[in-house]
Scaffold this motif. Structure first.
Motif, PDB file in Angstrom:
ATOM      1  N   ARG A 176      45.334  38.566  37.877  1.00 48.13           N
ATOM      2  CA  ARG A 176      45.703  37.435  38.729  1.00 48.13           C
ATOM      3  C   ARG A 176      46.880  37.796  39.636  1.00 48.13           C
ATOM      4  NH1 ARG A 176      44.072  34.615  34.138  1.00 48.13           N
ATOM      5  NH2 ARG A 176      46.130  34.653  33.199  1.00 48.13           N
ATOM      6  N   GLN A 199      37.378  43.958  40.793  1.00 50.70           N
ATOM      7  CA  GLN A 199      37.423  42.737  41.596  1.00 50.70           C
ATOM      8  C   GLN A 199      36.598  42.896  42.881  1.00 50.70           C
ATOM      9  OE1 GLN A 199      38.612  39.968  40.228  1.00 50.70           O
ATOM     10  NE2 GLN A 199      38.976  41.308  38.486  1.00 50.70           N
ATOM     11  N   ASN A 213      33.151  42.194  41.834  1.00 50.18           N
ATOM     12  CA  ASN A 213      32.999  40.757  41.595  1.00 50.18           C
ATOM     13  C   ASN A 213      32.967  39.949  42.890  1.00 50.18           C
ATOM     14  OD1 ASN A 213      33.016  41.179  38.850  1.00 50.18           O
ATOM     15  ND2 ASN A 213      35.176  40.723  38.600  1.00 50.18           N
ATOM     16  N   PHE A 251      35.615  39.476  44.901  1.00 49.07           N
ATOM     17  CA  PHE A 251      36.902  38.831  45.152  1.00 49.07           C
ATOM     18  C   PHE A 251      37.775  39.633  46.103  1.00 49.07           C
ATOM     19  CE2 PHE A 251      36.465  37.063  40.619  1.00 49.07           C
ATOM     20  CZ  PHE A 251      35.666  36.025  41.066  1.00 49.07           C
ATOM     21  N   THR A 308      35.968  34.185  48.702  1.00 48.62           N
ATOM     22  CA  THR A 308      35.657  33.893  47.300  1.00 48.62           C
ATOM     23  C   THR A 308      36.858  34.185  46.414  1.00 48.62           C
ATOM     24  OG1 THR A 308      33.352  34.496  47.715  1.00 48.62           O
ATOM     25  CG2 THR A 308      34.049  34.404  45.418  1.00 48.62           C
ATOM     26  N   LYS A 337      39.426  31.427  46.828  1.00 46.30           N
ATOM     27  CA  LYS A 337      38.997  30.222  46.107  1.00 46.30           C
ATOM     28  C   LYS A 337      39.197  30.382  44.611  1.00 46.30           C
ATOM     29  CE  LYS A 337      35.613  28.624  49.468  1.00 46.30           C
ATOM     30  NZ  LYS A 337      34.184  28.424  49.746  1.00 46.30           N
ATOM     31  N   GLN A 338      38.904  31.573  44.108  1.00 42.66           N
ATOM     32  CA  GLN A 338      39.070  31.838  42.676  1.00 42.66           C
ATOM     33  C   GLN A 338      40.531  31.651  42.260  1.00 42.66           C
ATOM     34  OE1 GLN A 338      36.838  32.355  40.375  1.00 42.66           O
ATOM     35  NE2 GLN A 338      38.237  32.796  38.710  1.00 42.66           N
ATOM     36  N   GLN A 381      41.431  27.961  42.280  1.00 45.64           N
ATOM     37  CA  GLN A 381      40.845  27.254  41.144  1.00 45.64           C
ATOM     38  C   GLN A 381      41.618  27.528  39.869  1.00 45.64           C
ATOM     39  OE1 GLN A 381      36.764  28.489  41.168  1.00 45.64           O
ATOM     40  NE2 GLN A 381      36.183  27.039  42.752  1.00 45.64           N
ATOM     41  N   GLU A 382      42.147  28.721  39.738  1.00 44.59           N
ATOM     42  CA  GLU A 382      42.918  29.073  38.551  1.00 44.59           C
ATOM     43  C   GLU A 382      44.326  28.495  38.605  1.00 44.59           C
ATOM     44  OE1 GLU A 382      42.829  33.294  38.112  1.00 44.59           O
ATOM     45  OE2 GLU A 382      40.688  33.342  37.722  1.00 44.59           O
TER      46      GLU A 382
END
Length: 131
Positions: free
Chosen positions: A41, A82, A85, A87, A104, A107-108, A111-112
C-alpha cells in the motif's frame, strides 16, 4: 451475543483447535505478511506521479521502512506483481523504467482508505503530497 462467542471459542479450543499449535514461526509469518501488505500500500501511494524503482527505494529509505533496507529487490517484486494486477503501469523513458498508478490502482487505494484526494488532485491527476 458476547457470551455466545466466548462459548464458541471455548468449544473450538476443545475440538477443532485442540491439536493446533501456533508456533513462533507461525507468528513471524503472519507478521511478515502484514508488513508486506502495508509495504504494498505504501509503494502504491508513492506512485501518483511516475517514479523509477530507485526513486521509490530512496523515498522508502528516507521514511525508515526497515523491510526494504538491504532487500531492495522486494520493491521490484511488488511493482511487478501490482503491474500484473493492473494497478501499476510501467514505461521506459530515456533508458529508465518508471512506474505509475493506473486508474484502477488509484481506485484501489481510495477504496482501502489509504488516501484522500483533494479536488485539485483529482482534476490534475497528480498527487500533491505524500501522507
Amino acid at each position: 451475543m458476547d457470551d455466545r462467542l466466548k462459548n464458541l471459542k471455548k468449544a473450538m479450543d476443545r475440538t477443532a483447535f485442540s491439536s493446533t499449535k501456533f508456533t513462533e514461526q507461525h507468528k513471524e509469518n503472519v507478521q511478515r505478511q502484514l508488513n508486506m501488505d502495508e509495504l504494498k500500500r505504501l509503494i502504491l501511494s508513492l506512485l501518483f506521479e511516475a517514479k523509477s524503482g530507485i526513486e521509490i527505494t530512496q523515498l522508502l529509505h528516507v521514511r525508515g521502512i526497515q523491510d526494504v533496507i538491504n532487500n531492495e529487490g522486494i520493491i521490484y517484486s511488488i511493482l511487478h506483481e501490482q503491474e500484473r494486477n493492473g494497478f501499476v503501469l510501467a514505461n521506459w523513458t530515456d533508458g529508465v523504467k518508471r512506474y505509475e498508478l493506473t486508474k484502477t490502482g488509484k481506485k484501489q487505494l481510495q477504496q482501502e482508505g489509504q488516501i484522500k484526494l483533494t479536488l485539485k488532485e483529482r482534476l490534475l491527476g497528480v498527487r500533491m503530497h505524500a501522507e
